[in-house]
Design an enzyme around this catalytic site. Structure first.
Site, mmCIF file in Angstrom:
data_model
loop_
_atom_site.group_PDB
_atom_site.id
_atom_site.type_symbol
_atom_site.label_atom_id
_atom_site.label_comp_id
_atom_site.label_asym_id
_atom_site.label_seq_id
_atom_site.Cartn_x
_atom_site.Cartn_y
_atom_site.Cartn_z
ATOM 1 N N ASP A 54 1.117 -1.196 0.199
ATOM 2 C CA ASP A 54 0.035 -0.069 0.078
ATOM 3 C C ASP A 54 0.902 1.103 0.102
ATOM 4 O OD1 ASP A 54 -1.875 2.076 0.437
ATOM 5 O OD2 ASP A 54 -2.320 1.434 2.286
ATOM 6 N N GLU A 133 31.635 7.412 3.034
ATOM 7 C CA GLU A 133 32.408 7.235 4.289
ATOM 8 C C GLU A 133 31.447 7.619 5.281
ATOM 9 O OE1 GLU A 133 35.931 9.801 4.075
ATOM 10 O OE2 GLU A 133 36.819 8.966 2.273
ATOM 11 N N GLU A 135 29.787 8.122 8.683
ATOM 12 C CA GLU A 135 30.110 8.127 10.368
ATOM 13 C C GLU A 135 29.000 7.960 11.106
ATOM 14 O OE1 GLU A 135 33.946 11.145 9.754
ATOM 15 O OE2 GLU A 135 32.058 11.998 10.453
ATOM 16 N N GLU A 190 36.503 7.455 15.434
ATOM 17 C CA GLU A 190 36.617 9.151 14.712
ATOM 18 C C GLU A 190 37.001 9.880 15.865
ATOM 19 O OE1 GLU A 190 36.586 11.148 12.291
ATOM 20 O OE2 GLU A 190 36.560 9.552 10.755
ATOM 21 N N GLU A 197 33.668 5.200 12.447
ATOM 22 C CA GLU A 197 33.679 5.076 10.924
ATOM 23 C C GLU A 197 34.106 3.679 10.411
ATOM 24 O OE1 GLU A 197 35.939 7.014 7.222
ATOM 25 O OE2 GLU A 197 35.400 8.576 8.722
ATOM 26 N N HIS A 246 31.157 11.849 3.703
ATOM 27 C CA HIS A 246 32.164 12.214 2.363
ATOM 28 C C HIS A 246 31.694 11.305 1.324
ATOM 29 C CE1 HIS A 246 35.172 14.069 5.121
ATOM 30 N NE2 HIS A 246 33.970 14.731 5.372
ATOM 31 N N ARG A 320 42.063 20.428 3.137
ATOM 32 C CA ARG A 320 40.715 19.587 3.743
ATOM 33 C C ARG A 320 39.751 20.528 4.092
ATOM 34 N NH1 ARG A 320 41.244 14.042 4.812
ATOM 35 N NH2 ARG A 320 43.351 13.051 4.102
ATOM 36 N N GLU A 337 36.092 14.222 -4.046
ATOM 37 C CA GLU A 337 35.241 14.053 -2.833
ATOM 38 C C GLU A 337 34.745 15.312 -2.338
ATOM 39 O OE1 GLU A 337 36.751 12.551 1.515
ATOM 40 O OE2 GLU A 337 37.954 14.046 0.586
ATOM 41 N N ARG A 339 32.627 16.650 0.600
ATOM 42 C CA ARG A 339 32.525 16.616 2.114
ATOM 43 C C ARG A 339 31.425 17.048 2.854
ATOM 44 N NH1 ARG A 339 36.037 19.395 4.262
ATOM 45 N NH2 ARG A 339 36.829 18.196 5.942
#
Length: 448
Positions: A54, A133, A135, A190, A197, A246, A320, A337, A339
């Site tokens: 449904d 990735e 977490e 982490e 992670e 990520h 980063r 990547e 982030r």
């Protein structure tokens, strides 16, 4: 490896499978299921795409007069869960959703990602790969079995026992995932207390998104077995890092080559023209697709300076601090990547949007801005403005407003999903905006 109906029938007998979960995701990204007995009669129905449910009972799907929906299982997602009971094993299949008329349902997030992949193939690429990735936090349960915000360790980044008291839980999660066919690459504590992670190998995007959904189910199930509660909430505790997911992305051509790699790159980064244009599309639409990557009110408590989450729209190689970075690996491992994504995002919707944003960059030759290799977190607002760095939306309200202004992102979702997503998020924001929090009581009650 292709799994056939005969393979499934054989495993049902060999592994004493007594129940079968037909799984699918709603627009919010919550994994749903219809569980049926694995009898010959029911198995025949499932394998001939005649299992029904449904749809009106699932938020954002259909109205009650359109409720009959069919579940079409993807046989390659067949898995027998490594936990069972006295009554036999439980297996699962991830399904696509079809209407009573036999058409793919426009509100099915997995089917919507398949639509984006068909566009990718027309542009000239064979596959879109994703290495996620995700977490998560592990919290203790109270005496009633309800989750608390009390962590069960005082560990930090890459710590191990006895500081990290959850290593046995993580180890069993890894063992279960491996038994289910995941290729786990790393498992570690982490940065934040109680935060963990587990990374698994990249795959084509459809399988990778399926893996994310199964991964969450496994993590929560094994955590409960150890008397813990696992949550993928973006920011469950104030004052420490939140949880991200990520997304490492790459396109491959029909010859099996990584379309993002080029040793002759005049800019010296060994990125192809395709990679730069894909990056240009990601950058152009970043502000507008944030509501999909960070879909809850709580998501924006993570996207603040000081906790390693991206706040500014920029890209770089080694740095980063920007939104997008290019990890050092080259050749087949060349990738971009993103982030900002957090694990509350519906992976099927998030990756459909990211793919379409990147394809827009390729098709319209959108130039990426210059990379920013300095630490953006220590730059002043004037310095950021001078080099064209824009902030991400600061609230779900602003993010949803921006989403409604981007035709590429709206088209990536399709009208049904876009309309229902926006409606749900407006209700969520209105509820949050009207709620009187403890912070307000603490700061205003005695002051005024």
């Amino acid at each position: 490896m292709t799994i056939t109906a005969a393979d499934i029938r054989r495993e049902v007998k060999e592994k004493n499978v007594t129940f079968l979960r037909l799984m699918f995701s709603d627009i919010a990204g919550t994994l749903k299921n219809v569980e049926i007995p694995a009898t010959d009669e029911q198995l025949d129905k499932v394998l001939s795409n005649k299992a029904m449910f449904d749809g009106s009972s699932i938020e954002g799907f259909v109205r009650i007069n359109e409720s009959d929906m069919y579940l079409h299982p993807d046989l390659d997602t067949w898995t027998v869960f490594p936990w069972g009971g006295e009554n036999g094993a439980v297996a699962g299949l991830i399904c696509d959703i079809y209407t009573a008329e036999g058409e793919p349902f426009a509100g099915d997030p997995r089917g919507n990602l398949k639509r984006a992949l068909r566009h990718m193939e027309k542009v000239g690429f064979k596959s879109f790969n994703l290495g996620p990735e995700p977490e998560f936090f592990l919290f203790k349960l109270d005496e009633k079995g309800e989750p608390t915000l009390e962590v069960n360790d005082r560990g930090g980044y890459f710590d191990l026992a006895p500081t990290d008291l959850a290593d046995n839980t993580r180890r069993e999660i890894v063992n279960v995932l491996t038994e289910m066919g995941f290729e786990v690459e790393a498992s570690h504590h982490e940065v934040a207390i109680g935060q963990h992670e587990i990374d698994f190998k990249y795959a084509d995007v459809l399988k990778a998104c399926d893996n994310i959904q199964i991964f969450k189910l496994v993590v929560k199930t094994i955590a409960r077995k150890h008397g813990l509660y696992a949550t993928f909430m973006a920011k469950p505790k104030f004052g420490i890092n939140g949880s991200g997911m990520h997304c490492n992305m790459s396109l491959f051509d029909y010859e099996g080559n990584n379309a993002f790699f080029d040793t002759e790159d005049p800019k010296g980064m060994q990125l192809s023209e395709t990679a730069y244009y894909f990056l240009g599309g990601l950058m152009k639409h970043a502000y507008n697709y944030t509501a999909i990557m960070n879909p809850t009110v709580n998501s924006y408590k993570r996207l603040v300076p000081g906790y390693e989450a991206p706040v500014y729209i920029a890209w770089a190689g080694r740095n980063r601090s920007p939104l997008i970075r290019v990890p050092a690996s080259r050749g087949m491992g060349t990738r971009l990547e993103l982030r900002s994504v957090d694990p509350t995002a519906n992976p099927y919707l998030a990756l459909a949007v990211l793919l379409e944003a990147g394809l827009d960059g390729i098709e319209n030759k959108i130039e990426a801005p210059a990379p920013v290799e300095s630490n953006i977190y220590i730059m002043t607002q004037e310095e950021r403005k001078e080099v064209g760095i824009r902030d991400l939306p600061s609230t779900l309200h602003n993010a949803v407003k921006a989403l409604q202004e981007d035709e590429v992102v709206k088209a990536a979702l399709g009208n049904h999903i876009f309309t229902n997503f926006v409606e749900a998020k407006k209700i969520e924001w209105s509820s949050y905006a009207a709620f009187v929090s403890q912070w307000e009581i603490d700061n205003y009650l005695d002051l005024y």
